[in-house]
Design an enzyme around this catalytic site. Structure first.
Site, short mmCIF file in Angstrom:
data_model
loop_
_atom_site.label_atom_id
_atom_site.label_comp_id
_atom_site.label_asym_id
_atom_site.label_seq_id
_atom_site.Cartn_x
_atom_site.Cartn_y
_atom_site.Cartn_z
N TYR A 162 0.83 -1.21 0.00
CA TYR A 162 0.00 0.00 0.00
C TYR A 162 0.86 1.26 0.00
O TYR A 162 0.60 2.22 -0.74
CB TYR A 162 -0.90 -0.04 1.24
CG TYR A 162 -1.85 1.11 1.40
CD1 TYR A 162 -2.96 1.25 0.56
CD2 TYR A 162 -1.66 2.04 2.42
CE1 TYR A 162 -3.85 2.30 0.73
CE2 TYR A 162 -2.55 3.09 2.60
CZ TYR A 162 -3.65 3.22 1.75
OH TYR A 162 -4.53 4.25 1.92
N LYS A 166 0.93 4.12 -2.89
CA LYS A 166 0.51 5.48 -2.59
C LYS A 166 1.61 6.50 -2.85
O LYS A 166 1.32 7.63 -3.28
CB LYS A 166 0.02 5.57 -1.14
CG LYS A 166 -1.33 4.91 -0.91
CD LYS A 166 -2.39 5.46 -1.84
CE LYS A 166 -3.80 5.01 -1.48
NZ LYS A 166 -4.81 5.53 -2.43
#
Length: 301
Positions: A162, A166
C-alpha cells in the site's frame, strides 16, 4: 463551483469516495459513481454501495450514474471513462480513490498480496487517468485529484504494498502535472486523515496505538470532500503538482523531496572516506525511523 462539469469518482460507494461524490454533486457536477462493491480486501462484488450513493445524490437534486467496472484493468478503466461520455457527453474531473488493502508484515507478504494492491491503487490510477487524458487534451482542460496516503509519504508498518502504491501515486500525479500543463490540465494529490474502511484495520493493541486510533475515529470522511471539490474547480486553476492533507478543520500542504544537505570532496569519494567524513556530516540530518509517525501525533481538534 462545479456547475456544468462531469466528474468520475472511483471507489465512491462508501467512505471518502462517497463523500467526495456527494459534495461534487452538491457543487453542481454530474457524477459517475464507480464502485465494484468489493470487500476491503477486494473480494466479492455488489452494486448496492454505488446505488446508495446515487440515491443520496438524487434525493438532494443532483445527477449521477453508476459504473461497476474495475479500475485494475486497462479495459475496465476505459469503460469507466467512456461511461461519463455516454451518459453526460464529457469528462472534466477524475478522482482516483478506489483502493483495497492486503496488509502484511513485509517478510511474510506474498506476491499476490503485493500485486493485488498495486493493481488497484497504482495501476488503476494510471489506467483511469490515461483514458481521461485523451479527452482532457482535446478539450484543453481537466483536473485530476489522486488519493495518496501518509502511509506512502512517510511509511507505515505492515503496508509495504500500500505504501509503495501510494507514494507511486504522488509521483504519477507530479508527472501528469508536468506533462499536461500545456493543455491546462491540473493534477494534485490529497492525503486524507479520516476514519473509514481503509483505516479501520489499523492495529490498536498498545495504549499508544489505541490513543492514535481514537483520534482518527473522530475524523469523519466528509472532512476531505471540500478540498477535493476545490481542487477540481476552476478556482484552483493555478494549483497543480501539489500534495495536500485535510484533517478535521485543518489543511496541510506536504513538502516534496528535495536535497537537504550536500557534501563535496575535490578528490572524489571512496567507501572509506564516506564512512569517515560524509557519514558524520550527514547523520545529524537523518530522520530516525521512530519519528516517521509524528505526522499522526498532533492534536486534531
Amino acid at each position: 463551483m462545479l456547475d456544468g462539469k462531469v466528474a468520475v469518482v472511483t471507489g465512491s460507494g462508501g467512505g471518502i469516495g462517497r463523500e467526495i461524490a456527494l459534495h461534487m454533486a452538491q457543487a453542481g457536477a454530474k457524477v459517475i459513481i464507480n464502485d465494484i462493491g468489493a470487500s476491503l480486501t477486494g473480494e466479492g462484488q455488489s452494486a448496492t454501495p454505488a446505488q446508495q450513493t446515487k440515491q443520496i445524490i438524487e434525493q438532494r437534486g443532483g445527477q449521477a450514474e453508476i459504473n461497476t467496472d474495475s479500475v485494475a484493468s486497462w479495459e475496465g478503466a476505459g469503460k469507466i471513462v467512456q461511461s461519463a461520455m455516454d451518459h453526460f457527453g464529457r469528462i472534466d474531473i477524475v478522482v482516483n480513490n478506489a483502493g483495497i488493502l492486503r496488509d502484511q508484515i513485509f517478510h511474510r507478504m506474498t506476491a499476490e498480496e503485493w500485486d493485488a494492491v498495486i493493481a488497484v491503487h497504482l495501476n488503476g490510477s494510471f489506467y483511469v487517468s490515461r483514458h481521461a487524458a485523451t479527452h482532457f487534451r482535446k478539450q484543453e482542460s481537466g483536473s485530476y485529484v489522486h488519493i495518496t496516503s501518509t502511509s506512502g509519504l512517510i511509511g507505515n508498518f505492515g503496508q509495504a504494498n500500500y505504501s509503495a502504491a501510494k507514494l507511486g501515486i504522488a509521483a504519477l500525479s507530479k508527472s501528469i502535472a508536468l506533462d499536461m500543463k500545456r493543455y491546462n490540465v491540473r493534477s494534485n494529490c490529497l492525503a486524507p486523515f479520516a476514519w473509514s474502511r481503509m483505516t479501520s484495520s489499523i492495529p490498536a493493541e498498545t495504549p499508544e496505538q489505541k490513543a492514535r486510533v481514537e483520534k482518527i475515529m473522530r475524523m469523519g470522511p466528509e472532512k476531505n470532500a471540500p478540498l477535493a471539490v476545490f481542487l477540481a474547480s476552476d478556482a484552483a486553476k493555478e494549483v497543480t503538482g501539489q500534495i495536500f492533507g485535510p484533517r478535521m478543520n485543518e489543511l496541510f500542504l506536504f513538502s516534496q523531496n528535495r536535497p537537504i544537505r550536500g557534501i563535496h570532496a575535490a578528490e572524489g569519494w571512496t567507501p572509506e572516506s564516506i564512512a569517515e567524513h560524509a557519514l558524520p556530516a550527514l547523520k545529524s540530518f537523518f530522520v530516525p525511523l521512530e519519528r516517521s509517525g509524528e505526522v499522526f501525533s498532533w492534536d486534531p481538534l
